[in-house]
Design an enzyme around this catalytic site. Structure first.
Site, PDB file in Angstrom:
ATOM      1  N   LYS A   1     -14.127  15.294   1.046  1.00  0.00           N
ATOM      2  CA  LYS A   1     -14.605  15.067   2.391  1.00  0.00           C
ATOM      3  C   LYS A   1     -14.988  16.044   3.073  1.00  0.00           C
ATOM      4  O   LYS A   1     -14.564  17.290   3.118  1.00  0.00           O
ATOM      5  CB  LYS A   1     -13.587  13.867   2.995  1.00  0.00           C
ATOM      6  CG  LYS A   1     -13.335  12.660   2.195  1.00  0.00           C
ATOM      7  CD  LYS A   1     -12.251  11.864   3.006  1.00  0.00           C
ATOM      8  CE  LYS A   1     -11.556  10.670   2.172  1.00  0.00           C
ATOM      9  NZ  LYS A   1     -10.730   9.985   3.054  1.00  0.00           N
TER      10      LYS A   1
ATOM     11  N   ARG B   1      -5.223  10.091  -8.863  1.00  0.00           N
ATOM     12  CA  ARG B   1      -4.566   9.431  -7.826  1.00  0.00           C
ATOM     13  C   ARG B   1      -3.252  10.203  -7.688  1.00  0.00           C
ATOM     14  O   ARG B   1      -2.718  10.459  -6.449  1.00  0.00           O
ATOM     15  CB  ARG B   1      -4.221   7.750  -8.006  1.00  0.00           C
ATOM     16  CG  ARG B   1      -5.627   7.131  -7.952  1.00  0.00           C
ATOM     17  CD  ARG B   1      -6.091   7.040  -6.476  1.00  0.00           C
ATOM     18  NE  ARG B   1      -5.264   6.057  -5.608  1.00  0.00           N
ATOM     19  CZ  ARG B   1      -5.524   5.827  -4.303  1.00  0.00           C
ATOM     20  NH1 ARG B   1      -6.868   5.805  -4.040  1.00  0.00           N
ATOM     21  NH2 ARG B   1      -4.706   5.253  -3.538  1.00  0.00           N
TER      22      ARG B   1
ATOM     23  N   THR C   1      -1.807   8.265   0.877  1.00  0.00           N
ATOM     24  CA  THR C   1      -3.066   8.437   1.710  1.00  0.00           C
ATOM     25  C   THR C   1      -2.652   9.064   3.064  1.00  0.00           C
ATOM     26  O   THR C   1      -3.343   9.668   3.659  1.00  0.00           O
ATOM     27  CB  THR C   1      -3.381   6.701   2.241  1.00  0.00           C
ATOM     28  OG1 THR C   1      -3.755   6.031   0.756  1.00  0.00           O
ATOM     29  CG2 THR C   1      -4.516   6.738   2.970  1.00  0.00           C
TER      30      THR C   1
ATOM     31  N   ASN D   1      -7.566  13.605   5.076  1.00  0.00           N
ATOM     32  CA  ASN D   1      -6.719  13.648   4.094  1.00  0.00           C
ATOM     33  C   ASN D   1      -7.426  14.249   2.900  1.00  0.00           C
ATOM     34  O   ASN D   1      -7.294  14.000   1.532  1.00  0.00           O
ATOM     35  CB  ASN D   1      -5.989  12.254   3.584  1.00  0.00           C
ATOM     36  CG  ASN D   1      -7.113  11.343   3.117  1.00  0.00           C
ATOM     37  OD1 ASN D   1      -8.208  11.481   3.374  1.00  0.00           O
ATOM     38  ND2 ASN D   1      -6.446   9.930   3.079  1.00  0.00           N
TER      39      ASN D   1
ATOM     40  N   HIS E   1     -11.187  11.437  -1.537  1.00  0.00           N
ATOM     41  CA  HIS E   1     -11.068   9.941  -2.037  1.00  0.00           C
ATOM     42  C   HIS E   1     -11.009  10.098  -3.368  1.00  0.00           C
ATOM     43  O   HIS E   1     -11.717  10.632  -3.965  1.00  0.00           O
ATOM     44  CB  HIS E   1     -12.170   8.989  -1.514  1.00  0.00           C
ATOM     45  CG  HIS E   1     -12.233   8.020  -2.253  1.00  0.00           C
ATOM     46  ND1 HIS E   1     -11.737   6.727  -1.933  1.00  0.00           N
ATOM     47  CD2 HIS E   1     -13.222   7.568  -3.424  1.00  0.00           C
ATOM     48  CE1 HIS E   1     -12.136   5.679  -2.928  1.00  0.00           C
ATOM     49  NE2 HIS E   1     -12.832   6.614  -3.609  1.00  0.00           N
TER      50      HIS E   1
HETATM   51  P1  ADP Z   1      -7.098   6.080  -0.167  1.00  0.00           P
HETATM   52  O1  ADP Z   1      -8.132   6.736   0.554  1.00  0.00           O
HETATM   53  O2  ADP Z   1      -5.731   6.474  -0.361  1.00  0.00           O
HETATM   54  O3  ADP Z   1      -7.550   5.082  -1.299  1.00  0.00           O
HETATM   55  P2  ADP Z   1      -7.580   3.717   2.056  1.00  0.00           P
HETATM   56  O4  ADP Z   1      -8.643   2.985   0.963  1.00  0.00           O
HETATM   57  O5  ADP Z   1      -6.300   3.005   2.314  1.00  0.00           O
HETATM   58  O6  ADP Z   1      -6.830   4.918   1.170  1.00  0.00           O
HETATM   59  O7  ADP Z   1      -8.171   4.277   3.158  1.00  0.00           O
HETATM   60  C1  ADP Z   1      -9.413   4.993   3.061  1.00  0.00           C
HETATM   61  C2  ADP Z   1      -9.339   6.147   3.890  1.00  0.00           C
HETATM   62  O8  ADP Z   1      -9.391   5.646   5.432  1.00  0.00           O
HETATM   63  C3  ADP Z   1      -8.110   7.032   3.641  1.00  0.00           C
HETATM   64  O9  ADP Z   1      -8.326   7.934   2.684  1.00  0.00           O
HETATM   65  C4  ADP Z   1      -8.072   7.612   5.129  1.00  0.00           C
HETATM   66  O10 ADP Z   1      -8.848   8.774   5.208  1.00  0.00           O
HETATM   67  C5  ADP Z   1      -8.497   6.450   5.916  1.00  0.00           C
HETATM   68  N1  ADP Z   1      -7.207   5.891   6.501  1.00  0.00           N
HETATM   69  C6  ADP Z   1      -6.706   4.831   6.032  1.00  0.00           C
HETATM   70  N2  ADP Z   1      -5.682   4.242   6.538  1.00  0.00           N
HETATM   71  C7  ADP Z   1      -5.720   4.797   8.015  1.00  0.00           C
HETATM   72  C8  ADP Z   1      -5.106   4.736   9.144  1.00  0.00           C
HETATM   73  N3  ADP Z   1      -4.020   3.859   9.233  1.00  0.00           N
HETATM   74  N4  ADP Z   1      -5.429   5.518  10.095  1.00  0.00           N
HETATM   75  C9  ADP Z   1      -6.439   6.576   9.884  1.00  0.00           C
HETATM   76  N5  ADP Z   1      -7.093   6.649   8.965  1.00  0.00           N
HETATM   77  C10 ADP Z   1      -6.945   5.771   7.723  1.00  0.00           C
END
Ligand code: ADP
Length: 178
Positions: free
Chosen positions: A9, A118, A124, A155, A158
């Site tokens: 990202k 993962r 996350t 973070n 993805h």
């Molecule tokens: P992942 O990327 O670990 O699969 P998710 O699909 O739940 O996680 O969320 C997509 C992305 O949205 C995350 O990688 C993160 O950047 C952002 N995100 C998720 N939950 C939150 C939150 N509660 N507050 C802020 N950003 C979030």
């Protein structure tokens, strides 16, 4: 052999961590099968993160759970404690972030690649991610801080969550990949 999709990202580009992140996948033995750098459009990001109420609620719940854990006042910061509304805000911030700078799209393959990637990426929420994972080693962010700053969690990456999701995401980002 399984395939998975990773997006590096814009925050990783800003921090100069792109090479480090790729090398973590390579050193474990995953194969880099596809790679392209692009500026994602809003339409692509909306397709990548579909407007799915269950997922949106689960995203909002991460913010609510974090506020509860640290005894913080969510209403003060966001004006609501409704998981769907918070999730919708987060999705908006996510689209803004992913269209704010370059994204590197990777296809990685290998034994149980989806699960392995993962694991390397980590939780996350960087604050909760184990040390040794990408998110745990390179970010200190949490949903309460990001909510206060009205932005998405930074973070860095993805990674597809399931084999089915990987197939869908690979055909989305690499239209002619079979
Ligand atoms: P992942 O990327 O670990 O699969 P998710 O699909 O739940 O996680 O969320 C997509 C992305 O949205 C995350 O990688 C993160 O950047 C952002 N995100 C998720 N939950 C939150 C939150 N509660 N507050 C802020 N950003 C979030």
């Amino acid at each position: 052999m399984e395939r998975t999709l990773v997006l590096i990202k814009p925050d990783a580009f800003k921090r100069g961590l792109v090479g480090e992140i790729i090398s973590r996948f390579e050193r474990v033995g995953l194969t880099l099968e596809g790679m392209k750098i692009l500026n994602a459009t809003i339409e692509m990001v909306e397709k990548h993160y579909p407007d799915d109420k269950n997922w949106i609620r689960s995203v909002g719940k991460k913010t609510i759970d974090t506020y509860e854990k640290y005894n913080l006042n969510i209403i003060e910061d966001l004006g609501t404690n409704d998981a769907l509304k918070i999730g919708q805000l987060v999705r908006k911030w996510l689209i803004q972030h992913l269209t704010s700078g370059p994204v590197l799209v990777l296809i990685l393959s290998g034994n149980h690649a989806v699960e392995m990637v993962r694991k390397i990426v980590g939780n996350t929420v960087p604050l909760f991610a184990e040390l040794g994972t990408i998110r745990g080693d390179f970010s200190i962010d949490s949903p309460d801080l990001s909510a206060r700053e009205k932005r998405v969690l930074q973070n860095l990456v993805h990674a597809s969550e399931t084999v089915e999701e990987a197939k869908r995401e690979i055909s989305l980002w690499f239209a002619n990949y079979s």
